[in-house]
Write a protein that holds these residues in place. Structure first.
Motif, PDB file in Angstrom:
ATOM      1  N   VAL A   1     -11.275  67.135 -98.050  1.00  0.00           N
ATOM      2  CA  VAL A   1     -12.144  67.553 -99.155  1.00  0.00           C
ATOM      3  C   VAL A   1     -12.553  66.341 -99.987  1.00  0.00           C
ATOM      4  CG1 VAL A   1     -12.277  68.953-101.254  1.00  0.00           C
ATOM      5  CG2 VAL A   1     -11.118  69.851 -99.243  1.00  0.00           C
ATOM      6  N   LEU A   2     -11.602  65.473-100.285  1.00  0.00           N
ATOM      7  CA  LEU A   2     -11.901  64.276-101.069  1.00  0.00           C
ATOM      8  C   LEU A   2     -12.849  63.354-100.317  1.00  0.00           C
ATOM      9  CD1 LEU A   2      -8.318  63.499-102.437  1.00  0.00           C
ATOM     10  CD2 LEU A   2     -10.179  64.709-103.596  1.00  0.00           C
TER      11      LEU A   2
ATOM     12  N   PHE B   1      -9.042  68.194-107.619  1.00  0.00           N
ATOM     13  CA  PHE B   1      -8.356  68.139-106.324  1.00  0.00           C
ATOM     14  C   PHE B   1      -7.524  66.862-106.197  1.00  0.00           C
ATOM     15  CE2 PHE B   1     -10.645  71.774-104.970  1.00  0.00           C
ATOM     16  CZ  PHE B   1     -10.098  72.199-103.771  1.00  0.00           C
TER      17      PHE B   1
ATOM     18  N   SER C   1      -0.406  70.169 -97.738  1.00  0.00           N
ATOM     19  CA  SER C   1      -1.503  69.765 -98.614  1.00  0.00           C
ATOM     20  C   SER C   1      -2.312  68.632 -98.003  1.00  0.00           C
ATOM     21  CB  SER C   1      -0.935  69.338 -99.972  1.00  0.00           C
ATOM     22  OG  SER C   1      -1.961  69.026-100.876  1.00  0.00           O
TER      23      SER C   1
ATOM     24  N   MET D   1      -7.195  78.303-101.495  1.00  0.00           N
ATOM     25  CA  MET D   1      -6.902  77.226-102.431  1.00  0.00           C
ATOM     26  C   MET D   1      -5.542  77.427-103.084  1.00  0.00           C
ATOM     27  SD  MET D   1     -10.562  76.454-104.318  1.00  0.00           S
ATOM     28  CE  MET D   1      -9.781  75.285-105.429  1.00  0.00           C
TER      29      MET D   1
ATOM     30  N   THR E   1      -5.457  69.420 -95.661  1.00  0.00           N
ATOM     31  CA  THR E   1      -6.751  69.898 -96.159  1.00  0.00           C
ATOM     32  C   THR E   1      -7.358  69.018 -97.244  1.00  0.00           C
ATOM     33  OG1 THR E   1      -5.605  71.328 -97.764  1.00  0.00           O
ATOM     34  CG2 THR E   1      -6.179  72.299 -95.631  1.00  0.00           C
ATOM     35  N   VAL E   2      -6.565  68.630 -98.238  1.00  0.00           N
ATOM     36  CA  VAL E   2      -7.123  67.979 -99.433  1.00  0.00           C
ATOM     37  C   VAL E   2      -7.782  66.631 -99.133  1.00  0.00           C
ATOM     38  CG1 VAL E   2      -6.638  67.166-101.770  1.00  0.00           C
ATOM     39  CG2 VAL E   2      -5.475  69.207-100.888  1.00  0.00           C
TER      40      VAL E   2
ATOM     41  N   LEU F   1     -14.513  69.140-109.821  1.00  0.00           N
ATOM     42  CA  LEU F   1     -13.629  69.684-108.792  1.00  0.00           C
ATOM     43  C   LEU F   1     -12.980  68.576-107.972  1.00  0.00           C
ATOM     44  CD1 LEU F   1     -15.767  72.719-107.584  1.00  0.00           C
ATOM     45  CD2 LEU F   1     -13.569  72.835-108.759  1.00  0.00           C
TER      46      LEU F   1
ATOM     47  N   VAL G   1      -3.291  74.481-101.633  1.00  0.00           N
ATOM     48  CA  VAL G   1      -3.438  73.389-102.593  1.00  0.00           C
ATOM     49  C   VAL G   1      -2.537  73.570-103.811  1.00  0.00           C
ATOM     50  CG1 VAL G   1      -5.078  72.122-104.049  1.00  0.00           C
ATOM     51  CG2 VAL G   1      -5.827  73.046-101.847  1.00  0.00           C
TER      52      VAL G   1
ATOM     53  N   TYR H   1      -3.541  66.824-105.747  1.00  0.00           N
ATOM     54  CA  TYR H   1      -2.960  66.219-104.543  1.00  0.00           C
ATOM     55  C   TYR H   1      -1.936  65.146-104.894  1.00  0.00           C
ATOM     56  CZ  TYR H   1      -2.582  63.882-100.038  1.00  0.00           C
ATOM     57  OH  TYR H   1      -2.096  63.323 -98.878  1.00  0.00           O
TER      58      TYR H   1
END
Length: 321
Positions: free
Chosen positions: A82-83, A32, A75, A277, A78-79, A28, A281, A36
């Protein structure tokens, strides 16, 4: 800052994708990252192609370049977090950081909403009033529409963020999501959230539904105008310019309506995360591909851009020799 002192929590934990097995988390994370990078590169290429090709200096592409800019920002809200969670293994986000992320999410989501409506109006004028297009869609009007959209989106986001800051969070601090969204935050609050729910269902509905209704009306009138065209080929050629925009509209509203237009008690974490998502995303990544693959002008501008960049190093080497 007194509102923050009402809460005994200083940070939240974003569970997001962390409950998956380690192998799936790595997959995942890679997914992602690819999405991105594709989002940023695709949208920046659209902006660069439009800015460098004088043939694309029209209202339609002015709005498209603004949409691409908003999608990159959307984008990026959020992304990267997460990374970072996967790289640093730290799921914590501060209370103020969570509210900041919520604010920018609201701003960019509303900007997407308004820009889609403005682009639908632009297509309506171009198809239904082609002789008056240049006099109606002036540069001044286009700038005012974009600036007005930013103003309303900013005020609406500020309303929801300030209301959220007034709540107390004194129990569980685990957010079963990959970013700070309105619904999971309301579920964690130990305060009365009726005012927040009311604002989401009233102000949120008005600001979200009004552009959507404008889009529906615009395309209804466009369809009627196309059906009145004597030449079926000419009619479909006019309507084909709207195909990319319609695809983006369906992607955007298909997910956002199911996510935000219900009371917080009716939401489930799995469904909310899947829908979130899609519109935070996946949709920003797909927009440049939809517009470039179905738009001849964009494809020509991109080919011209790549050709120019390929010829530049060659000309530099020749000049040096």
């Amino acid at each position: 800052m007194s509102s923050i002192n009402q809460s005994s929590l200083t940070e939240f934990l974003l569970l997001g994708l962390s409950r998956q097995p380690k192998e799936q988390q790595q997959l995942l994370f890679l997914l992602f990252l690819i999405i991105y990078l594709a989002t940023v590169l695709g949208n920046l290429l659209i902006i660069l192609a439009i800015s460098t090709d004088s043939r694309l200096h029209t209202p339609m592409y002015f709005f498209l370049s603004n949409l691409s800019f908003v999608d990159v920002c959307f984008s990026s809200t959020t992304v990267p977090k997460v990374l970072a969670i996967h790289i640093l293994r730290n799921q914590a986000i501060s209370f103020s950081g969570c509210l900041t992320q919520l604010y920018f999410l609201c701003v960019f989501a509303e900007m997407d909403n308004f820009l889609l409506a403005v682009m639908a109006y632009d297509r309506f004028v171009a198809i239904c009033h082609p002789l008056h297009y240049t006099t109606k869609m002036t540069h001044r009007l286009c700038v005012l529409l974009v600036m007005g959209s930013w103003l309303v989106a900013t005020l609406q986001a500020l309303l929801h963020t300030l209301l959220m800051a007034q709540l107390s969070f004194c129990g569980d601090n685990i957010i079963p999501h990959f970013f700070c969204d309105v619904t999971p935050l309301l579920k964690l609050s130990c305060s009365d959230t009726h005012l927040n729910d009311l604002m989401i269902l009233t102000v949120g509905n008005v600001i979200m539904v009004t552009p959507f209704v404008c889009i529906l009306i615009s395309y209804l009138r466009i369809t009627c105008a196309v059906l009145r065209v004597s030449s079926s080929k000419g009619g479909w050629k006019s309507f084909s310019t709207c195909g990319s925009h319609l695809a983006v509209v369906c992607l955007f509203y298909g997910t956002i309506i199911s996510l935000y237009f219900n009371p917080s008690s009716s939401h489930s974490a799995g469904r909310d995360m899947a829908a979130a998502m899609m519109f935070t995303v996946v949709t920003p990544m797909l927009n440049p591909f939809i517009y470039s693959l179905r738009n001849r002008d964009i494809k020509c501008a991109l080919r011209k851009l790549f050709t120019m960049n390929l010829h530049l190093p060659i000309s530099i080497r020749i000049s040096h020799t």
